[in-house]
Write a protein that holds these residues in place. Structure first.
Motif, PDB file in Angstrom:
ATOM      1  N   LEU A   3      -1.792   5.817 -26.438  1.00 15.12           N
ATOM      2  CA  LEU A   3      -3.146   5.671 -27.430  1.00 15.12           C
ATOM      3  C   LEU A   3      -2.679   5.753 -28.816  1.00 15.12           C
ATOM      4  O   LEU A   3      -2.084   6.814 -29.278  1.00 15.12           O
ATOM      5  CB  LEU A   3      -4.210   6.498 -26.806  1.00 15.12           C
ATOM      6  CG  LEU A   3      -4.609   6.304 -25.345  1.00 15.12           C
ATOM      7  CD1 LEU A   3      -5.743   7.271 -24.823  1.00 15.12           C
ATOM      8  CD2 LEU A   3      -4.984   4.778 -25.143  1.00 15.12           C
ATOM      9  N   THR A   4      -3.399   4.830 -29.684  1.00 19.02           N
ATOM     10  CA  THR A   4      -3.092   5.194 -31.028  1.00 19.02           C
ATOM     11  C   THR A   4      -4.404   4.786 -31.791  1.00 19.02           C
ATOM     12  O   THR A   4      -5.304   4.417 -31.153  1.00 19.02           O
ATOM     13  CB  THR A   4      -1.831   4.489 -31.584  1.00 19.02           C
ATOM     14  OG1 THR A   4      -1.774   4.604 -32.872  1.00 19.02           O
ATOM     15  CG2 THR A   4      -2.201   2.757 -31.513  1.00 19.02           C
ATOM     16  N   ALA A   5      -4.536   4.621 -33.127  1.00 20.39           N
ATOM     17  CA  ALA A   5      -5.461   4.526 -33.907  1.00 20.39           C
ATOM     18  C   ALA A   5      -6.879   5.471 -33.640  1.00 20.39           C
ATOM     19  O   ALA A   5      -7.691   4.727 -33.484  1.00 20.39           O
ATOM     20  CB  ALA A   5      -5.925   3.222 -33.979  1.00 20.39           C
ATOM     21  N   GLY A   6      -6.533   6.832 -33.111  1.00 20.86           N
ATOM     22  CA  GLY A   6      -7.487   7.587 -32.685  1.00 20.86           C
ATOM     23  C   GLY A   6      -7.993   7.331 -31.646  1.00 20.86           C
ATOM     24  O   GLY A   6      -9.348   7.677 -30.941  1.00 20.86           O
ATOM     25  N   GLY A   7      -7.387   6.477 -30.721  1.00 23.16           N
ATOM     26  CA  GLY A   7      -7.737   6.379 -29.397  1.00 23.16           C
ATOM     27  C   GLY A   7      -8.592   5.053 -29.164  1.00 23.16           C
ATOM     28  O   GLY A   7      -9.110   4.931 -27.912  1.00 23.16           O
ATOM     29  N   ILE A   8      -8.380   4.159 -30.355  1.00 20.76           N
ATOM     30  CA  ILE A   8      -9.007   2.917 -30.166  1.00 20.76           C
ATOM     31  C   ILE A   8      -8.264   1.652 -29.369  1.00 20.76           C
ATOM     32  O   ILE A   8      -8.530   0.842 -28.865  1.00 20.76           O
ATOM     33  CB  ILE A   8      -9.640   2.418 -31.376  1.00 20.76           C
ATOM     34  CG1 ILE A   8     -10.682   3.376 -31.893  1.00 20.76           C
ATOM     35  CG2 ILE A   8      -9.962   0.966 -31.585  1.00 20.76           C
ATOM     36  CD1 ILE A   8     -11.141   3.223 -33.366  1.00 20.76           C
ATOM     37  N   PHE A  15     -17.677   6.738 -34.531  1.00 20.26           N
ATOM     38  CA  PHE A  15     -17.547   5.649 -35.359  1.00 20.26           C
ATOM     39  C   PHE A  15     -17.325   4.219 -34.657  1.00 20.26           C
ATOM     40  O   PHE A  15     -17.784   3.309 -35.045  1.00 20.26           O
ATOM     41  CB  PHE A  15     -16.168   6.015 -36.005  1.00 20.26           C
ATOM     42  CG  PHE A  15     -15.714   5.047 -36.948  1.00 20.26           C
ATOM     43  CD1 PHE A  15     -16.183   4.847 -38.181  1.00 20.26           C
ATOM     44  CD2 PHE A  15     -14.566   4.411 -36.535  1.00 20.26           C
ATOM     45  CE1 PHE A  15     -15.678   3.621 -38.837  1.00 20.26           C
ATOM     46  CE2 PHE A  15     -13.868   3.139 -37.384  1.00 20.26           C
ATOM     47  CZ  PHE A  15     -14.599   2.806 -38.415  1.00 20.26           C
ATOM     48  N   PHE A  16     -16.735   4.336 -33.460  1.00 22.16           N
ATOM     49  CA  PHE A  16     -16.453   3.358 -32.716  1.00 22.16           C
ATOM     50  C   PHE A  16     -17.496   2.262 -32.221  1.00 22.16           C
ATOM     51  O   PHE A  16     -17.840   1.096 -32.594  1.00 22.16           O
ATOM     52  CB  PHE A  16     -15.656   3.584 -31.575  1.00 22.16           C
ATOM     53  CG  PHE A  16     -15.170   2.478 -30.667  1.00 22.16           C
ATOM     54  CD1 PHE A  16     -13.852   1.659 -30.838  1.00 22.16           C
ATOM     55  CD2 PHE A  16     -15.918   2.069 -29.551  1.00 22.16           C
ATOM     56  CE1 PHE A  16     -13.535   0.798 -30.292  1.00 22.16           C
ATOM     57  CE2 PHE A  16     -15.438   0.972 -28.665  1.00 22.16           C
ATOM     58  CZ  PHE A  16     -14.330   0.355 -29.033  1.00 22.16           C
TER      59      PHE A  16
END
Ligand SMILES: C[S@@+](CC[C@H](N)C(=O)[O-])C[C@H]1O[C@@H](n2cnc3c(N)ncnc32)[C@H](O)[C@@H]1O
Length: 231
Positions: free
Chosen positions: A217-222, A163-164
């Motif tokens: 890490l937050t926001a799924g690692g972003i 997605f990123f």
């Protein structure tokens, strides 16, 4: 400049000129690109700075000032510093009560140990010398005070990594084209990719004189939130 934007490395003068140019669309783009979530990430960064009434805090590469404004909302006496006057003008309009100063994060004009905490949000990635920027942040914080770095990082695990890559490599440059600032929003994903990963950034913070360095890490690692305490 187009090639440099694609490689994610620009000279200091080019970075400043780019932010002067995009100052007018910066806040809108932030909200669109993060669906407004950047405010929550700033709150978490300021939690890590551990400031309150009576604290003195500095936000370097403050841009349009949102992180400095969050620090001030906790009762701290805040200075927001940036080398782009265009970005600082926006900050001044948003919060005239905060002290906004033009300055280079790599050569801060403050004495050693002046602040209880120093933060940087989405700015460290743009430093032409990251080690120097981190050493300067640590230098102006008193022993026992805090240094916090909020930055975008590249997720390594699917589905977020897929997605990123779609979002950053395709949609963000497209949004940039719509605003007429395609070089800036081509530079953004490239600069994230060449920025050190969380462990490497943590090691650099340690080398800069910080102790008890941790990251979330937050926001799924972003999003990576690094913090450390001045020895
Ligand atoms: C992506 S913006 C981040 C702005 C803000 N901190 C935020 O959280 O939205 C990066 C900012 O870093 C500033 N900047 C980059 N390198 C700098 C340096 N060496 N000294 C001062 N400001 C710098 C730019 O002018 C720009 O305003």
């Amino acid at each position: 400049m187009a090639g440099a934007a694609r490689s994610g490395t620009l000279e200091e003068g080019q970075v400043r000129a780019m932010f002067d140019r995009i100052a007018g669309v910066y806040d809108v783009m932030n909200s669109v690109m993060t669906a407004g979530l950047h405010h929550r990430w700033r709150e978490r960064a300021v939690d890590l700075a551990r400031v309150g009434p009576g604290s003195r805090a500095l936000d370097v590469a403050t841009g349009t000032g949102d992180l400095a404004i969050e620090l001030a909302s906790r009762g701290a006496d805040v200075v927001g510093s940036d080398f782009s006057e265009g970005m600082l003008d926006r900050a001044r309009q948003k919060a005239p009560e905060i002290t906004w100063e033009q300055g280079n994060a790599l050569a801060l004009a403050y004495p050693d140990g002046e602040f209880d905490a120093v933060t940087v949000g989405f700015g460290a990635r743009n430093f032409s010398d990251l080690g120097q920027g981190l050493r300067e942040m640590a230098r102006v914080v008193r022993p026992g005070g805090r240094v916090v770095v909020l930055e975008i990082t590249t997720p390594t695990k699917p589905p977020l990594s897929t997605f990123f890559s779609l979002w950053f490599d395709r949609i963000v440059p497209l949004l940039g084209r719509v605003t007429g600032e395609d070089q800036a929003y081509t530079y953004l994903p490239s600069s994230v990719k060449r920025f050190p990963g969380p462990a490497e950034l943590g090691a650099l913070m340690h080398e800069s004189g910080l102790r008890d360095v941790r990251w979330i890490l937050t926001a799924g690692g972003i999003i990576a939130l690094h913090s450390g305490t001045v020895a």
